[in-house]
Motif scaffolding. Structure first.
Motif, short mmCIF file in Angstrom:
data_model
loop_
_atom_site.label_atom_id
_atom_site.label_comp_id
_atom_site.label_asym_id
_atom_site.label_seq_id
_atom_site.Cartn_x
_atom_site.Cartn_y
_atom_site.Cartn_z
N MET A 141 50.50 22.98 -21.69
CA MET A 141 50.75 21.90 -20.73
C MET A 141 50.11 20.62 -20.59
O MET A 141 50.61 19.60 -20.17
CB MET A 141 50.77 22.76 -19.56
CG MET A 141 52.02 23.58 -19.52
SD MET A 141 51.56 25.10 -17.42
CE MET A 141 52.09 23.20 -16.51
N ASN A 198 55.39 15.14 -20.00
CA ASN A 198 53.85 15.72 -19.96
C ASN A 198 52.62 14.91 -18.86
O ASN A 198 51.27 14.04 -19.07
CB ASN A 198 53.00 15.13 -21.11
CG ASN A 198 53.54 15.68 -22.59
OD1 ASN A 198 53.84 17.07 -22.97
ND2 ASN A 198 54.02 14.60 -23.08
N SER A 217 48.61 15.00 -18.77
CA SER A 217 48.50 14.92 -20.52
C SER A 217 47.56 13.93 -20.28
O SER A 217 47.55 12.62 -19.28
CB SER A 217 49.15 15.30 -21.59
OG SER A 217 49.99 15.85 -21.52
N SER A 276 55.74 19.58 -15.44
CA SER A 276 55.20 19.89 -16.58
C SER A 276 55.59 21.78 -17.63
O SER A 276 55.17 21.80 -18.28
CB SER A 276 53.70 20.65 -16.43
OG SER A 276 52.97 19.06 -16.31
#
Length: 405
Positions: free
Chosen positions: A59, A101, A104, A324
């Motif tokens: 994730m 994402n 991220s 996510s």
């Protein structure tokens, strides 16, 4: 005359041209609209990514994108040049990457004159990366790249990161040569040991050392055919890769900031507060005290998600966390059924089905039907069935009913 009448030689493009005309058939009204829709449906189904089985996905991702800035990027096989086409596609890639994402981070590296230079640090600031890409449009492209120096820099940046987050490198490589100061195989082995996944997109032709790099680090290697294929390969890296079984799994401390109501509504001069997002970009302070406050150190951020610069806490909201999860729990594949008049309209776009809609798609849970366009949107963008989301109370009781029976 005999040779002209009986010539066994024919070209592949000529036979393909003839087969195309043979495939075009008009309907009873003399139109080809249904045929075009059928071709588009087959193309969309072919381009759809296959759904992966029960695999571990990360994730939280840390991705470095290395851009080749050598002489080879001046070639005009991708219009207007390879470099400008790359920058334009990367802007779309950055937006799509953080949309898929949200927890991220991403960083950008340039490969130029046998050196590797870091342009942006690993961060989740979309504006910062796009602004850096737009500032590279007038960059002079000289020299040749060094793949080993790029791998060394990527390893130095990604190696200290925690093991619960995936560490990835994506190289956009246009040159057919690389000028390395030492043995690149040693560097590749070090990246493999550290669990850094290296993928590469070639803009010219397949290079053996690039293929070896991707194979040893379990990455993906592709060579572009045109700008459309280039875009497809690039956006293919927005989905998180499968995690290794030996990867660490641990708890991550996160903060969910809230936006406090302004207590200066009656004040003529609202207080000026420092926004850490704008301070990082060098744009000065934020305005009127609006923003999200870190629950740990009370630093202000105007956009989420973010990494707190003061205390290092990961700041996110509930929708980011939910978005996510759609990679881990994708929507169930719809059943393709023949349209025999069992449904009058598509639940997604409310369009009435016609004789041209020979195949429709049905959700196995709610049994609502969709056209092929809406089925593609659900699988690629929404990641949730609209009918199931509109009636969640009907499906929360399903496990209890099954256990009772």
């Amino acid at each position: 005359m005999e040779d002209e009448e009986h010539d066994p030689k024919e070209y592949r493009w000529e036979t393909g041209y003839e087969r195309t005309w043979e495939a075009i058939k008009e309907d009873k009204d003399g139109l080809v609209e249904s045929l075009v829709a059928e071709f588009a449906q087959k193309q969309a189904k072919r381009a759809a990514e296959p759904r992966r089985g029960p695999v571990r996905l990360g994730m939280m991702r840390h991705l470095l994108v290395a851009i080749d800035c050598s002489d080879a990027m001046n070639t005009q096989d991708l219009k207007p040049t390879r470099f400008l086409c790359t920058l334009k596609l990367l802007e779309k890639f950055v937006e799509e990457y953080f949309d898929q994402n949200p927890l991220s981070q991403l960083g950008i590296i340039l490969m130029k004159n046998k050196r590797a230079e870091k342009i942006t640090e690993l961060s989740g600031n979309v504006r910062k990366h796009i602004k850096a890409l737009q500032g590279l449009s007038n960059l002079s492209l000289t020299g040749e790249p060094s793949l080993q120096n790029t791998l060394e820099l990527a390893g130095k940046v990604l190696r200290p990161l925690p093991g619960h987050a995936s560490r990835e490198l994506l190289v956009l490589f246009a040159s057919l040569t690389t000028c390395d100061p030492g043995d690149i195989n040693t560097t590749i082995q070090a990246l493999k040991t550290d669990g850094i996944r290296c993928s590469l997109i070639g803009l010219a032709a397949e290079v053996r050392i690039c293929k070896k790099l991707c194979q040893d680090t379990t990455g993906e290697y592709g060579v572009v055919l045109d700008d459309v294929h280039y875009r497809s390969l690039l956006l293919g890296h927005t989905a998180p890769p499968a995690r290794a079984r030996a990867a660490d799994a641990g708890l991550v401390k996160m903060g969910f900031p809230h936006t406090p109501p302004p207590d200066h509504a009656d004040s003529a001069d609202p207080p000026i507060t420092v926004c850490m997002c704008h301070l990082e970009e060098g744009d000065g302070v934020g305005g009127e005290g609006e923003g999200h406050l870190c629950p740990q150190c009370r630093s202000k951020y105007c956009a989420l998600p973010a990494q707190c610069r003061t205390c290092g806490l990961t700041l996110a909201s509930a929708p980011h966390l939910a978005r996510s999860y759609h990679h881990l729990f994708p929507v169930e594949p719809y059943e393709e059924v023949a349209n025999e008049g069992q449904a009058q309209y598509c639940y997604g776009c409310l369009r009435n089905f016609t004789e041209q809609d020979k195949q429709i798609y049905r959700c196995p849970r709610c049994c609502e039907v969709y056209c092929w366009q809406c089925e593609g949107v659900v699988g690629a963008a929404l990641h949730v069935c609209p009918a199931c989301a509109a009636r969640p109370h009907l499906y929360q009781r399903l496990p209890d009913a099954a256990s009772a029976s």
